[in-house]
Enzyme design. Structure first.
Site, PDB file in Angstrom:
ATOM      1  N   ARG A 241       0.856  -1.184   0.000  1.00  0.00           N
ATOM      2  CA  ARG A 241       0.000   0.000   0.000  1.00  0.00           C
ATOM      3  C   ARG A 241       0.894   1.236   0.000  1.00  0.00           C
ATOM      4  NH1 ARG A 241      -3.448  -2.738  -1.678  1.00  0.00           N
ATOM      5  NH2 ARG A 241      -5.534  -3.114  -0.823  1.00  0.00           N
ATOM      6  N   GLU A 270      -3.609   7.206  -4.310  1.00  0.00           N
ATOM      7  CA  GLU A 270      -3.798   6.843  -5.721  1.00  0.00           C
ATOM      8  C   GLU A 270      -5.264   7.002  -6.124  1.00  0.00           C
ATOM      9  OE1 GLU A 270      -2.163   2.785  -5.234  1.00  0.00           O
ATOM     10  OE2 GLU A 270      -4.157   2.025  -5.656  1.00  0.00           O
ATOM     11  N   HIS A 288      -1.019   0.106  -9.891  1.00  0.00           N
ATOM     12  CA  HIS A 288      -1.660  -0.866  -8.984  1.00  0.00           C
ATOM     13  C   HIS A 288      -2.204  -2.077  -9.762  1.00  0.00           C
ATOM     14  CE1 HIS A 288      -3.951  -1.277  -4.903  1.00  0.00           C
ATOM     15  NE2 HIS A 288      -3.593  -2.458  -5.386  1.00  0.00           N
TER      16      HIS A 288
HETATM   17  C1  DGY Z   1      -5.824  -6.084  -2.834  1.00  0.00           C
HETATM   18  O1  DGY Z   1      -6.518  -7.068  -3.057  1.00  0.00           O
HETATM   19  O2  DGY Z   1      -5.701  -5.588  -1.718  1.00  0.00           O
HETATM   20  C2  DGY Z   1      -5.098  -5.507  -3.980  1.00  0.00           C
HETATM   21  O3  DGY Z   1      -4.327  -4.436  -3.661  1.00  0.00           O
HETATM   22  C3  DGY Z   1      -6.030  -5.189  -5.119  1.00  0.00           C
HETATM   23  O4  DGY Z   1      -5.328  -5.681  -6.196  1.00  0.00           O
END
Ligand code: DGY
Length: 324
Positions: A241, A270, A288
């Site tokens: 993240r 983002e 992402h």
């Molecule tokens: C998640 O599942 O947390 C991812 O970041 C989305 O791809």
């Protein structure tokens, strides 16, 4: 005849096979244009719904959850990360929250390795040179990057994805260091060096990969002080993240040359990433994409549906319940 199927609001356009199963089992409120709901439009769209199937990027914060219709009994997020859902606020309203662990481990670890390699080997600069028609041919000093094989990789957060990243890095004969809330068993560790205090790991990281979830404790964990403890020329990779990294500090270190480069798939705030990243040639940036394979996105959707069906159709505890 009244529709007796539970009603589920899908906040995003989900893969076709996922929506097919969603509509077969539920009275689904779809979002074919993939509009982004803000809090007022989300609460309005949820009117009369039993559950919400949401995704990373939706903000189901305490205020939004408090405003949801009383009919909502469950939030099933199409993601493993669930920092966008205020689980405590949901619990206060007796709304269950479930996520989609495991199924995106390999795809995300693949992207982490891509970010590591892309950053180390200046992939973005090479591709840009070629596509701009500026490449005039092979040269002995052209686009020299950082060697990967045999280097030390520090993994911050050795859960499922961290371990899958370590497995990939072992194929590059990298020496694995890691820090995690709890030490892994020797079988899981596979020779990796454990650092009980993650700060002690930093001096051993030619590469640092962030694989920890976003929590109040990990927010801006990669800050100026910790970056300064990394060896000069180190490379930072983040596929977890964006909020785990202090953008100002990372950008300053990439500009000063203390860090050779960074490979980033996730960004604080983002899709509005820090403007400074756009100007850096030594940042390999992806939007992402960690879980973005057809197989993985289907598996995530099916897992979200398993959660919804278990609770709403069979009145049983969903397999991937999360708690505050
Ligand atoms: C998640 O599942 O947390 C991812 O970041 C989305 O791809």
């Amino acid at each position: 005849m009244a529709n007796s199927k539970p009603r589920v609001l899908a906040t995003r356009l989900f893969p076709p096979d996922v929506e097919a199963r969603l509509t077969a089992h539920f009275d689904a409120v779809l979002n074919p244009e993939d509009r982004l709901y803000d809090s007022p439009s989300l609460t309005k769209a949820a009117a009369g719904c039993d559950a919400i199937m949401c995704a990373a990027g939706d903000s189901l914060n305490a205020a939004t959850i408090a405003a949801l219709p009383t009919s909502i009994r469950m939030i099933a997020t199409f993601s493993v990360g669930y920092e966008h859902v205020d689980v405590a606020a949901a619990a206060k309203r007796n709304i269950l929250v479930a996520n989609t662990p495991d199924v995106l481990t390999d795809a995300t670890a693949d992207i982490a390795m891509l970010c590591l390699l892309g950053a180390a080997r200046r992939a973005h600069e090479g591709a840009a040179l070629l596509r701009a028609h500026h490449w005039v041919g092979w040269a002995p000093t052209q686009l020299m990057g950082t060697h990967v094989t045999g280097k030390r990789l520090g993994i911050f957060g050795m859960g499922r994805i961290g371990q899958a990243m370590a497995d990939r890095a072992r194929a590059f004969r990298m020496q694995i260091h890691y820090s995690n809330r709890s030490r892994l068993s020797p079988d899981e560790e596979k020779g990796a060096v454990f650092h009980a205090n993650p700060d002690d790991m930093l001096a051993h990281c030619d590469f640092l990969s962030i694989n920890a979830p976003m929590t109040p404790q990990t927010r801006k964990w990669v800050n100026a002080e910790r970056i300064a403890r990394l060896p000069k020329g180190a490379i930072v990779v983040n596929t977890a993240r964006g909020g785990v990294v202090d953008d100002e500090a990372l950008i300053a270190a990439l500009k000063s040359g203390h860090l050779a480069s960074a490979g980033l798939d996730v960004f604080d705030g983002e899709p509005k990433l820090h403007q400074g990243y756009y100007d850096l040639t030594n940042a390999f940036l992806l939007p992402h994409m960690g879980s973005a394979t057809v197989e993985t996105r289907n598996a995530m959707g099916f897992k979200a549906l398993d959660n919804l069906e278990t609770y709403l159709l069979r009145n049983q505890t969903p397999p991937n319940l999360v708690t505050a």
